[in-house]
Design a protein around this motif. Structure first.
Motif, PDB file in Angstrom:
ATOM      1  N   ARG A 152       0.826  -1.213   0.000  1.00 54.25           N
ATOM      2  CA  ARG A 152       0.000   0.000   0.000  1.00 54.25           C
ATOM      3  C   ARG A 152       0.853   1.254   0.000  1.00 54.25           C
ATOM      4  O   ARG A 152       0.485   2.279  -0.589  1.00 54.25           O
ATOM      5  CB  ARG A 152      -0.909  -0.013   1.233  1.00 54.25           C
ATOM      6  CG  ARG A 152      -1.895   1.142   1.308  1.00 54.25           C
ATOM      7  CD  ARG A 152      -2.455   1.303   2.688  1.00 54.25           C
ATOM      8  NE  ARG A 152      -1.413   1.616   3.669  1.00 54.25           N
ATOM      9  CZ  ARG A 152      -1.654   1.906   4.954  1.00 54.25           C
ATOM     10  NH1 ARG A 152      -2.886   1.882   5.414  1.00 54.25           N
ATOM     11  NH2 ARG A 152      -0.656   2.184   5.774  1.00 54.25           N
ATOM     12  N   ASP A 153       2.006   1.183   0.653  1.00 46.18           N
ATOM     13  CA  ASP A 153       2.893   2.344   0.743  1.00 46.18           C
ATOM     14  C   ASP A 153       3.912   2.407  -0.386  1.00 46.18           C
ATOM     15  O   ASP A 153       4.730   3.330  -0.428  1.00 46.18           O
ATOM     16  CB  ASP A 153       3.634   2.316   2.087  1.00 46.18           C
ATOM     17  CG  ASP A 153       2.692   2.448   3.271  1.00 46.18           C
ATOM     18  OD1 ASP A 153       1.613   3.050   3.097  1.00 46.18           O
ATOM     19  OD2 ASP A 153       3.033   1.947   4.358  1.00 46.18           O
ATOM     20  N   ARG A 154       3.870   1.427  -1.304  1.00 48.06           N
ATOM     21  CA  ARG A 154       4.890   1.376  -2.355  1.00 48.06           C
ATOM     22  C   ARG A 154       4.325   1.452  -3.767  1.00 48.06           C
ATOM     23  O   ARG A 154       5.029   1.221  -4.736  1.00 48.06           O
ATOM     24  CB  ARG A 154       5.725   0.096  -2.186  1.00 48.06           C
ATOM     25  CG  ARG A 154       6.737   0.239  -1.063  1.00 48.06           C
ATOM     26  CD  ARG A 154       7.230  -1.081  -0.516  1.00 48.06           C
ATOM     27  NE  ARG A 154       8.266  -0.847   0.494  1.00 48.06           N
ATOM     28  CZ  ARG A 154       8.013  -0.425   1.736  1.00 48.06           C
ATOM     29  NH1 ARG A 154       6.760  -0.185   2.108  1.00 48.06           N
ATOM     30  NH2 ARG A 154       8.996  -0.236   2.599  1.00 48.06           N
ATOM     31  N   THR A 155       3.042   1.771  -3.865  1.00 50.30           N
ATOM     32  CA  THR A 155       2.438   1.963  -5.181  1.00 50.30           C
ATOM     33  C   THR A 155       1.320   2.988  -5.089  1.00 50.30           C
ATOM     34  O   THR A 155       0.692   3.143  -4.031  1.00 50.30           O
ATOM     35  CB  THR A 155       1.874   0.643  -5.729  1.00 50.30           C
ATOM     36  OG1 THR A 155       1.262   0.885  -7.015  1.00 50.30           O
ATOM     37  CG2 THR A 155       0.812   0.063  -4.810  1.00 50.30           C
ATOM     38  N   ASP A 156       1.069   3.660  -6.216  1.00 55.33           N
ATOM     39  CA  ASP A 156      -0.059   4.584  -6.303  1.00 55.33           C
ATOM     40  C   ASP A 156      -1.211   3.966  -7.085  1.00 55.33           C
ATOM     41  O   ASP A 156      -2.241   4.627  -7.276  1.00 55.33           O
ATOM     42  CB  ASP A 156       0.373   5.888  -6.991  1.00 55.33           C
ATOM     43  CG  ASP A 156       1.392   6.667  -6.172  1.00 55.33           C
ATOM     44  OD1 ASP A 156       1.294   6.633  -4.933  1.00 55.33           O
ATOM     45  OD2 ASP A 156       2.287   7.297  -6.771  1.00 55.33           O
ATOM     46  N   ASP A 157      -1.060   2.722  -7.549  1.00 56.94           N
ATOM     47  CA  ASP A 157      -2.087   2.081  -8.352  1.00 56.94           C
ATOM     48  C   ASP A 157      -3.323   1.809  -7.492  1.00 56.94           C
ATOM     49  O   ASP A 157      -3.253   1.092  -6.483  1.00 56.94           O
ATOM     50  CB  ASP A 157      -1.563   0.769  -8.931  1.00 56.94           C
ATOM     51  CG  ASP A 157      -2.571   0.117  -9.863  1.00 56.94           C
ATOM     52  OD1 ASP A 157      -2.593   0.463 -11.054  1.00 56.94           O
ATOM     53  OD2 ASP A 157      -3.346  -0.743  -9.385  1.00 56.94           O
ATOM     54  N   GLU A 158      -4.450   2.349  -7.900  1.00 59.01           N
ATOM     55  CA  GLU A 158      -5.661   2.253  -7.080  1.00 59.01           C
ATOM     56  C   GLU A 158      -6.197   0.824  -6.990  1.00 59.01           C
ATOM     57  O   GLU A 158      -6.726   0.414  -5.946  1.00 59.01           O
ATOM     58  CB  GLU A 158      -6.744   3.188  -7.624  1.00 59.01           C
ATOM     59  CG  GLU A 158      -6.466   4.658  -7.348  1.00 59.01           C
ATOM     60  CD  GLU A 158      -6.305   4.940  -5.860  1.00 59.01           C
ATOM     61  OE1 GLU A 158      -7.088   4.390  -5.055  1.00 59.01           O
ATOM     62  OE2 GLU A 158      -5.379   5.679  -5.504  1.00 59.01           O
ATOM     63  N   GLU A 159      -6.091   0.049  -8.066  1.00 56.10           N
ATOM     64  CA  GLU A 159      -6.604  -1.329  -8.028  1.00 56.10           C
ATOM     65  C   GLU A 159      -5.826  -2.177  -7.031  1.00 56.10           C
ATOM     66  O   GLU A 159      -6.421  -2.926  -6.237  1.00 56.10           O
ATOM     67  CB  GLU A 159      -6.537  -1.962  -9.422  1.00 56.10           C
ATOM     68  CG  GLU A 159      -7.578  -1.433 -10.391  1.00 56.10           C
ATOM     69  CD  GLU A 159      -7.522  -2.172 -11.720  1.00 56.10           C
ATOM     70  OE1 GLU A 159      -8.556  -2.745 -12.110  1.00 56.10           O
ATOM     71  OE2 GLU A 159      -6.448  -2.165 -12.335  1.00 56.10           O
ATOM     72  N   VAL A 160      -4.508  -2.076  -7.074  1.00 62.62           N
ATOM     73  CA  VAL A 160      -3.691  -2.874  -6.164  1.00 62.62           C
ATOM     74  C   VAL A 160      -3.874  -2.379  -4.731  1.00 62.62           C
ATOM     75  O   VAL A 160      -3.978  -3.185  -3.793  1.00 62.62           O
ATOM     76  CB  VAL A 160      -2.208  -2.832  -6.580  1.00 62.62           C
ATOM     77  CG1 VAL A 160      -1.335  -3.514  -5.528  1.00 62.62           C
ATOM     78  CG2 VAL A 160      -2.029  -3.499  -7.928  1.00 62.62           C
ATOM     79  N   ARG A 161      -3.938  -1.082  -4.533  1.00 58.74           N
ATOM     80  CA  ARG A 161      -4.141  -0.536  -3.192  1.00 58.74           C
ATOM     81  C   ARG A 161      -5.492  -0.953  -2.632  1.00 58.74           C
ATOM     82  O   ARG A 161      -5.608  -1.276  -1.442  1.00 58.74           O
ATOM     83  CB  ARG A 161      -4.021   0.991  -3.214  1.00 58.74           C
ATOM     84  CG  ARG A 161      -2.587   1.496  -3.347  1.00 58.74           C
ATOM     85  CD  ARG A 161      -2.547   3.012  -3.549  1.00 58.74           C
ATOM     86  NE  ARG A 161      -3.151   3.719  -2.440  1.00 58.74           N
ATOM     87  CZ  ARG A 161      -2.495   4.075  -1.331  1.00 58.74           C
ATOM     88  NH1 ARG A 161      -1.208   3.789  -1.210  1.00 58.74           N
ATOM     89  NH2 ARG A 161      -3.115   4.736  -0.373  1.00 58.74           N
ATOM     90  N   ARG A 162      -6.527  -0.973  -3.479  1.00 55.45           N
ATOM     91  CA  ARG A 162      -7.851  -1.391  -3.024  1.00 55.45           C
ATOM     92  C   ARG A 162      -7.866  -2.871  -2.649  1.00 55.45           C
ATOM     93  O   ARG A 162      -8.433  -3.273  -1.625  1.00 55.45           O
ATOM     94  CB  ARG A 162      -8.890  -1.101  -4.114  1.00 55.45           C
ATOM     95  CG  ARG A 162     -10.326  -1.427  -3.686  1.00 55.45           C
ATOM     96  CD  ARG A 162     -11.342  -0.761  -4.601  1.00 55.45           C
ATOM     97  NE  ARG A 162     -11.182  -1.167  -5.983  1.00 55.45           N
ATOM     98  CZ  ARG A 162     -10.859  -0.349  -6.970  1.00 55.45           C
ATOM     99  NH1 ARG A 162     -10.613   0.934  -6.738  1.00 55.45           N
ATOM    100  NH2 ARG A 162     -10.755  -0.793  -8.215  1.00 55.45           N
ATOM    101  N   LEU A 163      -7.209  -3.690  -3.475  1.00 55.01           N
ATOM    102  CA  LEU A 163      -7.110  -5.114  -3.157  1.00 55.01           C
ATOM    103  C   LEU A 163      -6.362  -5.318  -1.842  1.00 55.01           C
ATOM    104  O   LEU A 163      -6.784  -6.099  -0.988  1.00 55.01           O
ATOM    105  CB  LEU A 163      -6.388  -5.857  -4.281  1.00 55.01           C
ATOM    106  CG  LEU A 163      -6.055  -7.336  -4.019  1.00 55.01           C
ATOM    107  CD1 LEU A 163      -7.330  -8.157  -3.848  1.00 55.01           C
ATOM    108  CD2 LEU A 163      -5.186  -7.897  -5.139  1.00 55.01           C
ATOM    109  N   ALA A 164      -5.240  -4.620  -1.672  1.00 58.84           N
ATOM    110  CA  ALA A 164      -4.453  -4.748  -0.448  1.00 58.84           C
ATOM    111  C   ALA A 164      -5.280  -4.337   0.771  1.00 58.84           C
ATOM    112  O   ALA A 164      -5.232  -4.993   1.820  1.00 58.84           O
ATOM    113  CB  ALA A 164      -3.193  -3.902  -0.548  1.00 58.84           C
ATOM    114  N   TYR A 165      -6.051  -3.263   0.640  1.00 60.46           N
ATOM    115  CA  TYR A 165      -6.894  -2.822   1.748  1.00 60.46           C
ATOM    116  C   TYR A 165      -7.939  -3.878   2.089  1.00 60.46           C
ATOM    117  O   TYR A 165      -8.176  -4.187   3.268  1.00 60.46           O
ATOM    118  CB  TYR A 165      -7.587  -1.503   1.404  1.00 60.46           C
ATOM    119  CG  TYR A 165      -8.580  -1.066   2.454  1.00 60.46           C
ATOM    120  CD1 TYR A 165      -8.154  -0.406   3.615  1.00 60.46           C
ATOM    121  CD2 TYR A 165      -9.935  -1.345   2.306  1.00 60.46           C
ATOM    122  CE1 TYR A 165      -9.069  -0.030   4.585  1.00 60.46           C
ATOM    123  CE2 TYR A 165     -10.849  -0.971   3.289  1.00 60.46           C
ATOM    124  CZ  TYR A 165     -10.413  -0.318   4.418  1.00 60.46           C
ATOM    125  OH  TYR A 165     -11.320   0.043   5.389  1.00 60.46           O
TER     126      TYR A 165
END
Length: 232
Positions: A74-87
């Motif tokens: 979450r802290d190493r990408t700005d990609d919203e899809e990956v951040r949403r999945l990680a969340y």
């Protein structure tokens, strides 16, 4: 198609939450309440070496690593899809981990075991991999909390170090590859509980985990493909 994938994942996550959410309500109920599952009554507390206790202990450790990896990416990408999945993974698995540790408290059983991880499935399944790979069977941590062989799908110390040093698309790909292996291991463990745990909320939660994580595996395959990568 990507939106349909997210819809399927969200539905599966809600199913897993519904299966496990009953636990909080039942934990405070009287022991003779017919709504309380047998595994929650003092007359039928599972043993320390039972599949119920072993699954709760091992999956709590397994989930903790998924939560940690999700916060890292979450802290190493700005990609919203990956951040949403990680969340979604971090939120769901942190809640489920709390449920499983709560069951162990309710049963009066230890949260760690001196035995090998996965012994509740009839065999200790660690010790197959190497520190450099991320098949997840050797390296750091175990169900006993004393180091040694890992449970299925667990990332090694070297894997986690690589993830912490990566950024951007490289971090996304590595996270998706590691989490794919992690989820496959988690599905294997949850299916073991479905087969071995006693009927009740824990077995229902395990089945919900299978459904949710298989949906997320499909989504992660799509995200890897979009980045010109595939699971390792």
């Amino acid at each position: 198609m990507r939106r349909a994938g997210w819809a399927a994942v969200c539905g599966a996550v809600l199913l897993a939450a519904a299966a496990g959410g009953v636990t909080a309500a039942l934990a405070d109920g009287p022991a003779d309440d017919p709504a309380v599952p047998a595994s929650a009554t003092s007359a039928s507390v599972p043993g320390a070496d039972s599949a119920d206790a072993g699954f709760a202990r091992d999956m709590a450790v397994h989930h903790q690593q998924a939560v940690e990896m999700s916060f890292v990416v979450r802290d190493r990408t700005d990609d919203e899809e990956v951040r949403r999945l990680a969340y979604d993974i971090a939120n769901t698995q942190a809640n489920q981990r709390g449920m499983m540790l709560g069951w162990l408290d309710m049963w009066g059983l230890p949260k760690v075991s001196s035995g090998a991880p996965m012994a509740w499935m009839g065999t200790a399944e660690g010790g197959h991999g190497s520190e450099s790979g991320h098949s997840g069977h050797s390296g750091h941590g175990s169900g006993s909390g004393k180091g040694g062989p890992l449970m299925p799908g667990m990332a090694t110390k070297a894997d986690l170090a690589r993830l912490e040093k990566a950024s951007g698309e490289r971090a996304e790909v590595l996270f998706l590859q590691l989490m794919t292996a992690h989820h496959k291991g988690g599905v294997h463990m949850a299916e073991g509980c479905v087969d071995r745990c006693r009927p009740g909320v824990q077995r229902d939660l395990a089945q919900g985990m299978v459904t949710a994580q298989e949906s997320e595996l499909s989504l992660m395959a799509d995200l890897l493909k979009a980045r010109g990568a595939k699971p390792e």
